[in-house]
Design an enzyme around this catalytic site. Structure first.
Site, PDB file in Angstrom:
ATOM      1  N   HIS A  63      18.754  72.627  -5.971  1.00  0.00           N
ATOM      2  CA  HIS A  63      17.408  72.495  -6.529  1.00  0.00           C
ATOM      3  C   HIS A  63      17.406  71.383  -7.582  1.00  0.00           C
ATOM      4  O   HIS A  63      18.378  71.214  -8.317  1.00  0.00           O
ATOM      5  CB  HIS A  63      16.978  73.815  -7.181  1.00  0.00           C
ATOM      6  N   HIS A 109      16.688  74.532 -14.874  1.00  0.00           N
ATOM      7  CA  HIS A 109      15.229  74.549 -14.666  1.00  0.00           C
ATOM      8  C   HIS A 109      14.447  74.738 -15.966  1.00  0.00           C
ATOM      9  O   HIS A 109      13.216  74.609 -15.958  1.00  0.00           O
ATOM     10  CB  HIS A 109      14.831  75.667 -13.690  1.00  0.00           C
ATOM     11  N   ASP A 150      23.350  70.847  -7.934  1.00  0.00           N
ATOM     12  CA  ASP A 150      22.669  72.067  -7.484  1.00  0.00           C
ATOM     13  C   ASP A 150      21.644  71.665  -6.414  1.00  0.00           C
ATOM     14  O   ASP A 150      21.071  70.578  -6.464  1.00  0.00           O
ATOM     15  CB  ASP A 150      21.967  72.723  -8.684  1.00  0.00           C
ATOM     16  N   ASP A 156      24.635  76.044  -4.459  1.00  0.00           N
ATOM     17  CA  ASP A 156      23.686  76.559  -3.477  1.00  0.00           C
ATOM     18  C   ASP A 156      23.333  75.539  -2.399  1.00  0.00           C
ATOM     19  O   ASP A 156      22.497  75.826  -1.530  1.00  0.00           O
ATOM     20  CB  ASP A 156      22.413  77.098  -4.161  1.00  0.00           C
TER      21      ASP A 156
HETATM   22 ZN    ZN Z   1      19.785  76.026  -7.421  1.00  0.00          ZN
END
Ligand code: ZN
Length: 308
Positions: free
Chosen positions: A164, A125, A162, A245
C-alpha cells in the site's frame, strides 16, 4: 557488524476486532520464525518506551491529544473504518516509536550495523492530522526527524515497499526536501494515493505497480526509480518501511512477490547504505497479513540484514 532486533510484548496487547488482518498473531509468527538457530547471532533487545514529545516531530499536538482521548479503558473503539484502539494501544504505539528511535540511535552510535524493528501498530498511513489504515502515528517519519534532530542527519531517505502507498509519510514530507520518500506499491489500491505525478518538492518518488506484477516489475521499479533516486539524494540514513503484503500469499493485495524478492531488495538497499550512508539502515515492520508469507519474508529480510 551486528544486526539488532527490537520487539516488545506490549505489541501483542494492541488488539483489533476478530477477523481483522492487523492482529497480534502477526508478531507471534515473526517471533517463531526468528527462533530458528540461524538467527541466534541476532542482538535481541526489548524495545524502550518512546517519548511522547517525539510524536510531535511528525504530528501536531491536536492529533496526539485526539488519539490519546480515543483510547478506551476497556474493549475496542473504532478510530476510522479500519483502525481500532484497545486499552494498551497507546503504549504499544509509543513503544513502536521508542524502538524506531532507539534503532536510529544504534546505527549512528555504531552499537548496531543495522536494525529490524518488529512492532505494531504500523505507521505509514498515519498523516500529520489523521490516524488511518491501522496506523495512529507515523513511526518512520518520526524516526527520520529523530535522526535529523538528535544526530545531525541532513538527509534521510525512507524506502517503502509495503504493497500500500504510504500516504502518511508522503503527507508529512510533502514540502520537505530534506527527506526523500520512495515507494513501490500496487495501484489502484488503498489508500488511493501514490501516482507517479505526486512528487512533492521533488523529494517524493512513487513507482506504482499493477495487480499481477511480480518480482521483475518490482526489481525494475527499484533499478529505474528508487536506487537512482537514492544515489542522487545521498542520504545519511536509509529507513525502510518494510511491509510484506506484496507477497503472493497476502490476502489484501494482488502483487506476486516472493521472499526472494524481499531478500534482493534488502541487499540492494544495504549496498546503497554502504555506499551512501555509512551502512546506516533501519527497517521498520509495516504490513504483511498472511502469517506464512509474513514469516518467510521477514526471515529472508533479517537473514540478509545479518550478512551486512
Ligand atoms: Zn500494507
Amino acid at each position: 557488524m551486528v544486526t539488532r532486533l527490537y520487539t516488545h510484548p506490549i505489541y501483542l496487547d494492541h488488539l483489533t476486532p476478530p477477523g481483522h488482518p492487523e492482529r497480534p498473531d502477526r508478531l507471534r509468527a515473526i517471533e517463531r520464525v526468528l527462533e530458528d538457530e540461524r538467527f541466534a547471532p541476532l542482538d535481541r533487545q526489548e524495545a524502550p518506551c518512546g517519548d511522547e514529545a517525539a510524536i510531535l516531530y511528525a504530528h501536531p499536538q491536536a492529533h496526539l491529544d485526539k488519539v490519546r482521548a480515543a483510547i478506551p479503558h476497556e474493549g475496542l473503539v473504532r478510530i476510522d473504518a479500519d483502525t481500532s484502539a484497545s486499552p494498551k494501544s497507546w503504549q504499544a504505539a509509543l513503544t513502536a516509536i521508542g524502538a524506531a528511535n532507539a534503532a536510529v540511535d544504534d546505527v549512528f552510535s555504531g552499537a548496531a550495523g543495522n536494525v529490524f524493528v518488529a512492532a505494531r501498530p504500523p505507521g505509514h498511513h498515519a498523516e500529520k492530522t489523521r490516524a488511518m489504515g491501522f496506523c495512529f502515528f507515523n513511526t518512520a517519519a518520526i524516526a527520520a526527524r529523530h535522526a535529523q534532530r538528535r544526530h545531525g542527519a541532513e538527509r534521510v531517505a525512507i524506502v517503502d515497499w509495503d504493497v500500500h502507498h504510504g500516504n502518511g509519510t508522503q503527507d508529512v514530507f510533502w514540502d520537505d526536501p530534506s527527506v526523500l520518500y520512495c515507494s513501490t506499491h500496487q495501484m489502484p489500491l488503498y489508500p488511493g494515493t501514490g501516482g507517479k505525478d505526486e512528487t512533492g518538492a521533488g523529494n517524493i518518488v512513487n513507482a506504482p505497480l499493477s495487480a499481477g506484477d511480480g518480482g521483475d516489475a518490482f526489481k525494475d521499479a527499484f533499478r529505474t526509480c528508487i536506487l537512482p533516486a537514492l544515489d542522487a539524494f545521498h542520504p545519511d540514513l536509509i529507513i525502510v518501511s518494510a511491509g510484506f503484503d506484496a507477497h503472493y500469499r497476502d490476502p489484501l493485495a494482488e502483487l506476486e512477490l516472493t521472499e526472494q524478492d524481499f531478500d534482493w531488495a534488502t541487499a540492494e538497499l544495504m549496498d546503497s547504505a554502504a555506499r551512501l550512508a555509512g551502512n546506516r539502515l533501519v527497517s521498520l515492520l509495516e504490513g504483511g497479513y498472511d502469517l506464512h508469507g509474513l514469516a518467510f519474508s521477514v526471515a529472508a529480510h533479517v537473514a540478509r540484514l545479518m550478512k551486512g
